[in-house]
Write a protein that holds these residues in place. Structure first.
Motif, short mmCIF file in Angstrom:
data_model
loop_
_atom_site.label_atom_id
_atom_site.label_comp_id
_atom_site.label_asym_id
_atom_site.label_seq_id
_atom_site.Cartn_x
_atom_site.Cartn_y
_atom_site.Cartn_z
N GLN A 1 0.85 -1.18 0.00
CA GLN A 1 0.00 0.00 0.00
C GLN A 1 0.89 1.24 0.00
N LEU A 2 0.29 2.40 -0.24
CA LEU A 2 1.05 3.64 -0.26
C LEU A 2 0.93 4.36 1.07
N ASP A 3 2.03 4.95 1.52
CA ASP A 3 2.00 5.72 2.76
C ASP A 3 1.50 7.14 2.47
N GLU A 4 1.40 7.96 3.50
CA GLU A 4 0.85 9.30 3.35
C GLU A 4 1.68 10.20 2.44
N PRO A 5 3.03 10.19 2.51
CA PRO A 5 3.81 11.01 1.57
C PRO A 5 3.51 10.68 0.11
N TRP A 6 3.33 9.41 -0.20
CA TRP A 6 3.02 9.02 -1.57
C TRP A 6 1.63 9.52 -1.98
N ARG A 7 0.67 9.40 -1.09
CA ARG A 7 -0.68 9.85 -1.39
C ARG A 7 -0.69 11.36 -1.61
N GLU A 8 0.11 12.08 -0.81
CA GLU A 8 0.21 13.53 -0.99
C GLU A 8 0.85 13.88 -2.34
N ALA A 9 1.87 13.10 -2.74
CA ALA A 9 2.53 13.36 -4.03
C ALA A 9 1.56 13.17 -5.19
N ILE A 10 0.71 12.16 -5.11
CA ILE A 10 -0.28 11.94 -6.17
C ILE A 10 -1.23 13.12 -6.25
N CYS A 11 -1.66 13.61 -5.09
CA CYS A 11 -2.57 14.77 -5.08
C CYS A 11 -1.87 16.02 -5.64
N GLN A 12 -0.60 16.19 -5.30
CA GLN A 12 0.15 17.33 -5.83
C GLN A 12 0.22 17.26 -7.35
N ALA A 13 0.50 16.07 -7.85
CA ALA A 13 0.60 15.89 -9.31
C ALA A 13 -0.73 16.17 -9.99
N ALA A 14 -1.82 15.64 -9.43
CA ALA A 14 -3.14 15.84 -10.03
C ALA A 14 -3.54 17.31 -10.01
N ASP A 15 -3.24 18.01 -8.90
CA ASP A 15 -3.56 19.44 -8.80
C ASP A 15 -2.84 20.24 -9.89
N ALA A 16 -1.62 19.82 -10.23
CA ALA A 16 -0.86 20.52 -11.26
C ALA A 16 -1.33 20.17 -12.66
N VAL A 17 -1.71 18.93 -12.87
CA VAL A 17 -2.09 18.44 -14.19
C VAL A 17 -3.48 18.94 -14.60
N ASN A 18 -4.40 19.02 -13.67
CA ASN A 18 -5.79 19.32 -14.01
C ASN A 18 -5.95 20.59 -14.86
N PRO A 19 -5.31 21.73 -14.53
CA PRO A 19 -5.48 22.92 -15.37
C PRO A 19 -4.98 22.72 -16.80
N VAL A 20 -3.92 21.94 -16.96
CA VAL A 20 -3.40 21.67 -18.31
C VAL A 20 -4.41 20.86 -19.11
N LEU A 21 -4.96 19.83 -18.47
CA LEU A 21 -5.92 18.97 -19.17
C LEU A 21 -7.20 19.71 -19.51
N MET A 22 -7.68 20.53 -18.58
CA MET A 22 -8.98 21.17 -18.76
C MET A 22 -8.92 22.43 -19.62
N ASN A 23 -7.75 22.82 -20.03
CA ASN A 23 -7.60 24.00 -20.91
C ASN A 23 -6.80 23.62 -22.15
N PRO A 24 -7.43 22.92 -23.08
CA PRO A 24 -6.72 22.47 -24.28
C PRO A 24 -6.15 23.64 -25.08
N ALA A 25 -5.06 23.38 -25.76
CA ALA A 25 -4.45 24.40 -26.62
C ALA A 25 -5.41 24.74 -27.75
N GLN A 26 -5.17 25.88 -28.38
CA GLN A 26 -6.03 26.32 -29.49
C GLN A 26 -6.06 25.26 -30.59
N GLY A 27 -7.26 24.96 -31.03
CA GLY A 27 -7.43 23.93 -32.06
C GLY A 27 -7.92 22.61 -31.50
N TYR A 28 -7.93 22.50 -30.16
CA TYR A 28 -8.40 21.27 -29.52
C TYR A 28 -9.61 21.60 -28.67
N ARG A 29 -10.75 21.08 -29.03
CA ARG A 29 -11.97 21.33 -28.27
C ARG A 29 -12.35 20.15 -27.39
#
Length: 445
Positions: A290-318
């Motif tokens: 299983q994953l310990d708390e530092p690992w779970r926090e790292a996953i959340c950190q990564a997702a928080d950073a990735v979400n704006p990139v995914l939800m705002n596609p570059a021009q030409g991608y709808r």
């Protein structure tokens, strides 16, 4: 298993049975079957009995006809063609999968199913059946991770068990510890520098990654060892944990884009670890299951950073799902800077530490390979290697060294091939089995 009438193929079968039954023989590919013995009438016109009849292709046709019968359809004009292969009992395990592999099918067989007999998959399956996972903290039962090399194996393993036996099976192989070939491909590829390609979809990702695995196996199959399996399961644990954590983030909306978020978030973690010149301690995760708390926090950190990139596609991608599949999206994710939590960073290990584990496990696998190669070569059916030797000569196949090793095997029991000769023979057979050789080694004896 009947896939109901939802697929295009089954709807076609159902439609023919209901509206054009006299054309069923012409439109349908029929059945491919095997039997161990067949007894026919004296005039040769009738089959009187068959031993161990199996339908290896045509299960959907059979189920569709039965469903039509149950629905009250008139089947008096329906005729079904059947190809019957009579196979000796000793050859059933070897030949039936091959007949199923090459026969025409009513339903498309996935590329993942066709690759299931590659030695990579048989080794992963063997490791999954042999290796006990450490018990989680507070638990007292050691379990195993079930690798479903072929579709339905997990269910088939329980099909004829008593309630008590099934309970014991599920304690050893919990349902949440089952994974398939397409699962395996995404768990592995998401850690590589083209992680975004996992978002292409399970089958397409598998087909592409199967080529990578095939090349790596040919280069050095000892890298697929116990440590590799431990790391694979650790990657599954990370993937599963990310799937559970990401929908809990405050910005996540119900029915959101969990799948691409998981892929890109883990991909970002993997890329950051490489940039840091470090490695993930997969062995630690395997040991803890299983994953310990530092690992779970790292996953959340990564997702928080990735979400704006995914939800705002570059021009030409709808379309966000399509954007997630693009190199341009992945490049933006890789360029993200995250201030990872110190506790997680302290758990990373050096490349030297990982290489040391890989070398030691590879050495053990090399020893295991030598034993397994000799066992397989020595235990083939009498006359098998003589047939292979004749085929090699007739077809001009194999190098002089390879033909020499096969000649030694064909001389058993007066001569017994050495471990090195057996390794040459097994390598040769894996190669020529894909190049038209009609003789195939039985790997489980």
């Amino acid at each position: 298993m009947f896939l109901q009438a939802r697929s295009k193929v089954n709807k076609g079968i159902k439609g023919t049975l209901e509206h054009e039954p006299e054309l069923f023989f012409s439109f349908n590919n029929g059945l491919t079957t095997t039997a161990e013995a067949v007894r026919i009438s004296e005039d040769g016109n009738y089959i009187l009995s068959m031993d161990n009849l199996q339908i290896v292709n045509g299960g959907q046709t059979t189920a569709s006809i039965y469903a039509a019968y149950r629905a009250g359809c008139d089947l008096s004009k329906v005729f079904v063609q059947m190809k019957l292969n009579v196979i000796q009992p000793s050859d059933v395990e070897e030949l039936v999968p091959q007949i199923s592999r090459f026969a025409n099918t009513q339903n498309k067989v996935s590329e993942a199913d066709l690759f299931s007999n590659h030695p990579f998959h048989t080794r992963i399956q063997a490791l999954s059946q042999r290796l006990l996972a450490p018990a989680k903290e507070g638990a007292f039962i050691q379990t195993k991770w079930f690798y479903e090399r072929a579709r339905g194996q997990y269910g088939d393993a329980q099909a004829y068990l008593t309630p008590g036996e099934k309970k014991k099976f599920l304690l050893q192989y919990p349902k949440n510890q089952k994974f398939t070939k397409t699962d395996l491909a995404k768990y592995l590829r998401v850690w590589e520098d083209d992680a975004y390609r996992v978002n292409l979809g399970a089958q397409k990702n598998f087909v592409e990654y199967a080529k990578v695995l095939t090349d790596r196996w040919a280069e050095d199959n000892t890298q697929f060892n116990e440590y590799f399996f431990h790391s694979l399961i650790a990657k599954k644990i990370i993937f599963n944990t990310a799937e559970a954590l990401i929908p809990q983030r405050p910005w996540y909306e119900a029915g959101g884009y969990r799948a691409p978020l998981v892929v890109l978030s883990i991909g970002l973690i993997g890329n950051s670890v490489r940039d840091l010149g470090k490695r993930v301690d997969f062995e630690r995760i395997w040991n803890e299951q299983q994953l310990d708390e530092p690992w779970r926090e790292a996953i959340c950190q990564a997702a928080d950073a990735v979400n704006p990139v995914l939800m705002n596609p570059a021009q030409g991608y709808r379309n966000i799902s399509e954007w997630a599949k693009k190199q341009r999206c992945w490049d933006k994710v890789r360029s993200l800077h995250v201030d990872w939590n110190d506790a997680w960073l302290s758990e990373l290990i050096s490349p030297d530490a990982e290489r040391s584990r890989e070398r030691e496990s590879g050495r053990v696998q090399r020893d295991d390979n030598e034993i397994e190669n000799q066992r397989v070569v020595v235990n083939q059916k009498p006359g098998f290697w003589e047939k292979v030797e004749k085929w090699l000569v007739a077809e001009g196949e194999g190098t002089e060294k390879e033909r020499g090793c096969v000649h030694v095997a064909a001389s058993m029991p007066s001569k017994i091939p050495t471990e090195k000769q057996c390794a040459v023979i097994v390598g040769l057979m894996h190669r020529i089995e894909n190049e038209g050789c009609p003789f195939h080694m039985a790997m489980t004896l």
